[in-house]
Scaffold this active site. Structure first.
Site, short mmCIF file in Angstrom:
data_model
loop_
_atom_site.label_atom_id
_atom_site.label_comp_id
_atom_site.label_asym_id
_atom_site.label_seq_id
_atom_site.Cartn_x
_atom_site.Cartn_y
_atom_site.Cartn_z
CE LYS A 71 90.37 59.99 36.64
NZ LYS A 71 89.33 59.30 35.87
CG ASP A 108 88.11 59.55 32.44
OD1 ASP A 108 89.11 58.90 32.09
OD2 ASP A 108 87.94 59.96 33.60
N1 NAP Z 1 86.38 52.43 33.00
C1 NAP Z 1 86.96 53.58 33.31
O1 NAP Z 1 87.86 54.07 32.61
C2 NAP Z 1 86.49 54.33 34.53
C3 NAP Z 1 86.66 55.74 34.61
C4 NAP Z 1 86.19 56.40 35.75
C5 NAP Z 1 85.58 55.68 36.77
N2 NAP Z 1 85.44 54.31 36.64
C6 NAP Z 1 84.75 53.53 37.71
O2 NAP Z 1 83.45 54.06 37.87
C7 NAP Z 1 83.03 53.97 39.22
C8 NAP Z 1 82.60 55.35 39.70
O3 NAP Z 1 83.75 56.19 39.66
P1 NAP Z 1 83.65 57.77 39.89
O4 NAP Z 1 85.01 58.31 39.66
O5 NAP Z 1 82.50 58.35 39.13
O6 NAP Z 1 83.34 57.82 41.47
P2 NAP Z 1 82.69 58.99 42.32
O7 NAP Z 1 82.95 60.31 41.70
O8 NAP Z 1 83.11 58.74 43.72
O9 NAP Z 1 81.10 58.71 42.19
C9 NAP Z 1 80.53 57.57 42.78
C10 NAP Z 1 79.10 57.42 42.31
O10 NAP Z 1 78.55 56.22 42.91
C11 NAP Z 1 77.38 56.55 43.64
N3 NAP Z 1 77.25 55.69 44.81
C12 NAP Z 1 78.20 55.38 45.72
N4 NAP Z 1 77.68 54.56 46.68
C13 NAP Z 1 76.36 54.37 46.35
C14 NAP Z 1 75.31 53.63 46.92
N5 NAP Z 1 75.48 52.91 48.05
N6 NAP Z 1 74.11 53.64 46.31
C15 NAP Z 1 73.93 54.36 45.18
N7 NAP Z 1 74.88 55.09 44.58
C16 NAP Z 1 76.09 55.10 45.16
C17 NAP Z 1 77.60 58.00 44.06
O11 NAP Z 1 76.37 58.56 44.44
P3 NAP Z 1 76.35 59.79 45.48
O12 NAP Z 1 76.63 61.01 44.67
O13 NAP Z 1 75.01 59.74 46.07
O14 NAP Z 1 77.43 59.53 46.50
C18 NAP Z 1 78.17 58.56 42.75
O15 NAP Z 1 77.16 58.74 41.80
C19 NAP Z 1 84.22 53.40 40.00
O16 NAP Z 1 83.99 52.02 40.13
C20 NAP Z 1 85.39 53.66 39.08
O17 NAP Z 1 86.42 52.72 39.24
C21 NAP Z 1 85.85 53.65 35.55
#
Ligand code: NAP
Length: 283
Positions: A71, A108
Site C-alpha cells: 500500500k 479504506d
Molecule cells: N477490515 C479492513 O478492511 C482492514 C483494512 C486495513 C487493515 N485491517 C486490519 O487492521 C489491522 C492493522 O492493520 P494496519 O494496516 O493498520 O497495520 P500497521 O500499519 O502495521 O499498524 C499496526 C498497528 O498495530 C499496533 N501494534 C502492533 N503490535 C502492537 C502491540 N504489541 N501492542 C500495541 N499495539 C501494537 C501498531 O503500533 P506501533 O505503531 O506502536 O507499532 C500500529 O498502531 C490488521 O489486523 C489488518 O489486517 C483491516
C-alpha cells in the site's frame, strides 16, 4: 474507465495474498451484475510491485486492490495519486486508464464508514468523542473517515506515540494524542471505540485494553475480521455494548472500487456478508 462489454479482469496484489477474501467478494459481484470476468489473486513479491503494476494494462486489467505490503510502495509507482491517498499515505485501489496510466486512491476510509452506517444505522460520528487505539495504515484511514464525518473529538492512542503525533499534525482537526498508558481512561465518555491495532488478530495476543471506563451505549468496533469477533469485541458485547466487526470495512470499500473501474455500484447484500462470514469461520 473500462466498459463492461469485454471480459473483465481485476485482482488483489499482496504477499502473502491467499488469505484475502477480495476475490470471493468481487467474483460475487461479477455474477450479481451478470458480467463476464474474473477477479484473481496476484501474489507479488515486495520488490516486484512496479513491473506487476505496469503489466496490468497490457494484460487487460481494469484495476486492482493492494494489500500488505504494497500500500505504501505504490505511492511512488503510479502516475497519479488521489488527494485522499496522499493524505492517508497509502493506496488501496488502482485504476488502469485506457491510455495505460495508473491512478491510485484509497477506499479504506469509505469502507470503515459504510460498514458502521449499514450495521448501526443510528450511529453518527458527531454523537460524541471517539477513541482510536492504533495509528498504523488502518488507523490513518479511520481517523480520516471520522474527521470527514464530523467527529467532534478523536482521542488517538498508539504504542509508538510519534505515529499518532504525525497523524494529528498532518490531519489537523480535533485529534488529541494521549500516551499509551492512558488508553484505558481514554474511553471515558466516548461514543465510539475503535481498535485499529493488529492486536486480537489470529495469532496475536488480545488488545490490552480495560473497558471499565467505556459507556455502555458506546459503539465498539474493530477493523480486524480474522477472527470475526476479536477479544476486544467479545468483551464489549459481554458488557452490553453494541459492536461491529471489521468484515464490513473490507466489503464496503468494494463498491467504491467498482464505481471507479466501471461506473457501477454493486449491492452489498446480507447473502454476500454471510458467504464471507462462513468462509472466515471455516478457517
Ligand atoms: N477490515 C479492513 O478492511 C482492514 C483494512 C486495513 C487493515 N485491517 C486490519 O487492521 C489491522 C492493522 O492493520 P494496519 O494496516 O493498520 O497495520 P500497521 O500499519 O502495521 O499498524 C499496526 C498497528 O498495530 C499496533 N501494534 C502492533 N503490535 C502492537 C502491540 N504489541 N501492542 C500495541 N499495539 C501494537 C501498531 O503500533 P506501533 O505503531 O506502536 O507499532 C500500529 O498502531 C490488521 O489486523 C489488518 O489486517 C483491516
Amino acid at each position: 474507465m473500462t466498459q463492461p462489454d469485454r471480459f473483465l479482469l481485476m485482482g488483489v496484489m499482496g504477499w502473502p495474498v491467499l488469505h484475502s477474501r477480495s476475490p470471493m467478494m468481487h467474483n460475487y459481484w461479477i455474477e450479481q451484475q451478470g458480467l463476464a470476468g474474473t477477479y484473481v489473486f496476484l501474489e507479488i513479491k515486495p520488490g516486484e510491485l512496479a513491473p506487476a503494476l505496469r503489466a496490468l494494462h497490457p494484460l487487460g486489467f481494469s484495476g486492482c486492490n493492494l494489500t500488505i505490503p504494497h500500500k505504501l510502495d505504490a505511492m511512488t509507482i503510479v502516475d497519479e495519486v488521489s488527494d485522499v491517498a496522499k493524505k492517508i499515505g497509502a493506496i488501496s485501489c488502482i485504476v488502469v486508464r485506457e491510455d495505460g496510466s495508473l491512478f491510485g486512491t484509497n477506499n479504506d476510509w469509505l469502507g470503515f464508514l459504510g460498514n458502521l452506517k449499514q450495521q448501526q444505522p443510528a450511529w453518527r460520528a458527531d454523537a460524541g468523542p471517539a477513541a482510536v487505539i492504533g495509528a498504523g495504515g488502518g488507523g490513518r484511514a479511520v481517523c480520516y473517515g471520522l474527521l470527514q464525518e464530523g467527529a467532534p473529538e478523536i482521542r488517538l492512542v498508539n504504542r509508538t506515540r510519534d505515529k499518532a503525533e504525525a497523524i494529528a499534525e498532518e490531519f489537523g482537526g480535533p485529534i488529541k494524542v494521549l500516551p499509551w498508558e492512558e488508553r484505558h481512561g481514554a474511553l471515558e465518555g466516548v461514543a465510539l471505540a475503535v481498535n485499529v491495532t493488529s492486536q486480537g488478530m489470529g495469532g496475536q495476543p488480545p488488545l490490552d485494553l480495560r473497558l471499565d471506563h467505556l459507556p455502555k451505549t458506546a459503539l465498539a468496533t474493530d477493523i480486524i475480521y480474522t477472527p470475526l469477533e476479536t477479544p476486544f469485541l467479545a468483551a464489549a458485547r459481554e458488557r452490553g455494548n453494541p459492536t461491529v466487526n471489521g468484515l464490513g470495512m473490507l466489503i464496503h470499500q468494494g463498491p467504491a472500487a467498482w464505481k471507479l473501474w466501471f461506473d457501477i455500484e454493486p449491492t452489498v447484500t446480507n447473502e454476500l456478508r454471510q458467504i464471507m462470514e462462513r468462509s472466515i469461520a471455516g478457517d
